[in-house]
Write a protein that holds these residues in place. Structure first.
Motif, PDB file in Angstrom:
ATOM      1  N   ALA A 192      18.010  16.453  47.829  1.00 25.68           N
ATOM      2  CA  ALA A 192      17.754  16.797  46.573  1.00 25.68           C
ATOM      3  C   ALA A 192      18.684  18.210  46.234  1.00 25.68           C
ATOM      4  N   PHE A 193      17.441  18.706  47.479  1.00 25.83           N
ATOM      5  CA  PHE A 193      18.163  20.331  48.067  1.00 25.83           C
ATOM      6  C   PHE A 193      19.401  21.047  48.048  1.00 25.83           C
ATOM      7  N   LEU A 194      20.085  20.066  49.058  1.00 24.94           N
ATOM      8  CA  LEU A 194      21.363  20.551  49.721  1.00 24.94           C
ATOM      9  C   LEU A 194      22.731  19.355  48.889  1.00 24.94           C
ATOM     10  N   ASP A 195      22.432  17.941  48.622  1.00 21.28           N
ATOM     11  CA  ASP A 195      23.588  17.287  47.830  1.00 21.28           C
ATOM     12  C   ASP A 195      23.924  17.706  46.607  1.00 21.28           C
ATOM     13  N   THR A 196      22.621  18.008  45.601  1.00 23.87           N
ATOM     14  CA  THR A 196      23.188  18.563  44.636  1.00 23.87           C
ATOM     15  C   THR A 196      23.961  19.959  44.341  1.00 23.87           C
ATOM     16  N   ASP A 197      23.378  20.870  45.503  1.00 25.69           N
ATOM     17  CA  ASP A 197      24.366  22.745  45.267  1.00 25.69           C
ATOM     18  C   ASP A 197      26.344  21.403  46.002  1.00 25.69           C
ATOM     19  N   LEU A 198      26.082  21.106  46.769  1.00 20.49           N
ATOM     20  CA  LEU A 198      27.078  20.915  47.339  1.00 20.49           C
ATOM     21  C   LEU A 198      28.306  19.849  46.348  1.00 20.49           C
ATOM     22  N   ASP A 199      27.699  19.212  45.595  1.00 26.42           N
ATOM     23  CA  ASP A 199      27.903  18.363  44.195  1.00 26.42           C
ATOM     24  C   ASP A 199      28.855  19.520  43.330  1.00 26.42           C
ATOM     25  N   LEU A 200      27.865  20.734  43.478  1.00 29.77           N
ATOM     26  CA  LEU A 200      28.901  21.803  42.534  1.00 29.77           C
ATOM     27  C   LEU A 200      29.849  22.149  42.939  1.00 29.77           C
ATOM     28  N   TYR A 201      30.215  22.242  44.267  1.00 32.43           N
ATOM     29  CA  TYR A 201      31.323  22.820  44.985  1.00 32.43           C
ATOM     30  C   TYR A 201      31.923  21.519  45.320  1.00 32.43           C
ATOM     31  N   ILE A 202      32.090  20.388  44.850  1.00 33.47           N
ATOM     32  CA  ILE A 202      32.449  19.444  45.525  1.00 33.47           C
ATOM     33  C   ILE A 202      33.629  18.891  43.813  1.00 33.47           C
ATOM     34  N   GLN A 203      32.436  19.063  42.720  1.00 32.80           N
ATOM     35  CA  GLN A 203      33.355  18.093  41.417  1.00 32.80           C
ATOM     36  C   GLN A 203      33.671  19.664  40.848  1.00 32.80           C
ATOM     37  N   GLY A 204      33.247  21.040  40.628  1.00 33.67           N
ATOM     38  CA  GLY A 204      33.114  22.332  40.071  1.00 33.67           C
ATOM     39  C   GLY A 204      34.439  23.014  39.966  1.00 33.67           C
ATOM     40  N   GLY A 205      35.744  22.830  40.770  1.00 33.51           N
ATOM     41  CA  GLY A 205      36.447  23.258  40.180  1.00 33.51           C
ATOM     42  C   GLY A 205      36.833  24.631  41.493  1.00 33.51           C
TER      43      GLY A 205
END
Length: 230
Positions: free
Chosen positions: A106-119
């Motif tokens: 919950a803590f790490l994957d949610t943050d990593l999703d921003l860098y994966i999807q955020g451009g």
């Protein structure tokens, strides 16, 4: 039409232009700070990248430090709120049976999703934040924006490992944070070490492994046999 049913007033064109210019300035500063840091970037550099006269910068920011803080705040508040929400949802779903890996995901994957999807903007922020974290003034920004989030994570980890000493929980979080920030820095070292089979900007690969790896380490540290003298 009553006052309750009236649509909200539209922003003036001037207000829209100001908001657009602010976003351009923050994007430009974020990019430059990610490469050159606070001390290697000037307000004039930011103005040149935006394509405006440097005197305009004083209309938006009193000094470079205020600009730096605002660049950090803009995305820090997004990732903080999303991760807090993810921890809330995880805790509600797991009830009385939280796990270390579940909390870390919950803590790490949610943050990593921003860098994966955020451009590219989010990737620039990743590098920028990693640099900031390794300085006293940057650490103060992390204190301000992320302490409540980190304490929430640690409280769940304590519930998952009730026999674990607090000192082991906190050191483990320190190692988790270090691993995440090194990853966000995207230095390219893992690319060279691995002969190219790993890429420092491959956040999907990181997401597939990081929480599982960190959870195993944390649980090992918290075993009685794994503890070392202070």
């Amino acid at each position: 039409m009553t006052s309750e049913t009236k649509p909200p007033p539209k922003k003036s064109r001037k207000a829209e232009q100001r908001a657009e210019m602010m976003e351009q300035i923050l994007d430009a500063a974020e990019y430059l700070f990610s490469i050159h840091g606070l001390y290697g970037t000037t307000l004039k550099d930011v103005a040149q990248r935006v394509g405006v006269h440097h005197s305009l910068m004083n209309y938006y920011f009193t000094d470079k430090r205020q600009l730096f803080d605002e660049v950090f705040r803009r995305r820090a508040e997004v990732t903080r709120s999303l991760r807090m929400k993810a921890l809330d949802e995880y805790e509600a779903a797991c009830g009385d049976n939280p796990t270390v890996e579940g909390a870390l995901r919950a803590f790490l994957d949610t943050d990593l999703d921003l860098y994966i999807q955020g451009g590219e903007g989010w990737k620039n922020f990743a590098t920028f934040a990693a640099q900031a974290a390794n300085s006293p003034w940057g650490a103060e920004l992390f204190d301000e924006h992320f302490d409540d989030l980190v304490r929430r994570l640690i409280n769940i980890l304590k519930r998952a490992l009730p026999e674990c000493d607090d000192i082991d929980i906190f050191w483990s979080y320190h190692f988790v944070s270090g691993g995440l920030l090194l990853t966000l820095a995207r230095t390219g070292r893992i690319d060279r070490l691995s002969g190219g089979i790993c890429k420092s900007d491959d956040f999907d690969a990181v997401k597939a492994r990081m929480a599982r790896f960190m959870a195993a380490g944390l649980m090992e540290v918290c075993k009685p046999s794994g503890r070392k003298p202070d």
